[in-house]
Design an enzyme around this catalytic site. Sequence first.
Site, PDB file in Angstrom:
ATOM      1  CD  GLU A 189      -2.849  -0.935   2.477  1.00  0.00           C
ATOM      2  OE1 GLU A 189      -4.038  -1.286   2.361  1.00  0.00           O
ATOM      3  OE2 GLU A 189      -2.363  -0.489   3.531  1.00  0.00           O
TER       4      GLU A 189
ATOM      5  CG  ASP B  12       4.476  -4.010 -13.473  1.00  0.00           C
ATOM      6  OD1 ASP B  12       3.787  -4.406 -14.447  1.00  0.00           O
ATOM      7  OD2 ASP B  12       3.987  -3.722 -12.367  1.00  0.00           O
TER       8      ASP B  12
ATOM      9  CE  LYS C 178       1.125  -1.610 -13.666  1.00  0.00           C
ATOM     10  NZ  LYS C 178       0.399  -2.755 -13.082  1.00  0.00           N
TER      11      LYS C 178
END
Length: 205
Positions: free
Chosen positions: A2, A111, A113
Site C-alpha cells: 500500500e 512492469d 505500464k
Amino acid sequence: GEVWRARDLKLKREVAIKILPDEFSRDPDRVARFQREAEVLASLNHPNIAAIYDVREANGSRFLVLELVEGETLAERVKRGPIPIDESLSIAKSICEALEAAHEKGIIHRDLKLANVKITPEGKVKVLDFGLAKQIRTADTQGMAETMLTEPGSAMGTIAYMSPEQARGQPVDARSDLWSLGVVLYEMVTASMPFDGPATAIVFD
C-alpha cells in the site's frame, strides 16, 4: 504494498510511504523482493525516476520512504482520450531516458505500464514502481543479459504489457522493457491496447 501520502516531520516535506502488508512481512521471499526494490531505487539517480529516501521497519511493519510525485498517471491521462503525437513522443523520450539509466546499471523494470508513469503539474515525467525490477548479469558480447533472479517459468508483470518472453516466464533482458514501452506508446496515441481481450489467456495468445 500500500502507498500512503505522509509528512516527514524531520525534514518538513511531503513523501510517499510504501508499506509491505503484514502477511507479506512473514514471507522471506516477499521481504527479500521489498529489500531489492529499495536497493535498486537507491542505485538509480535520474530526474525521470522517482527517488527513494529510506527503507525502515517500525512496529513489525517494513516500509519505503519515497519521493512523492504529484500529478496524474498516464493511465488517468489516457482516460480522457489519445495524447497528441508530439506530446506522446516527448513523454516517450523521457521514459526512454529513465530506462536507459536503469539498463546501464543492469536493471530491468519488468512492469512498465501507463499506471507506473506520472506526469507532474510542471510536465516532468517520472517512472514509478520498481517493485518487479531485477538486476541482471553482466551483458554478453551481444550486449544482452543472460538471466533473471526469479525461478524459470514464472511470469511476473502485467499481461497486456509483457513481452512474449516475459509472458512465457523465459529469461528476459532490456529488450523486454522496450516491448512494454512500445505498448505504452501505442496506448498513448490510440487510447486502446494493441493486445486486448476479455480473458488473460486470450491476451497471452
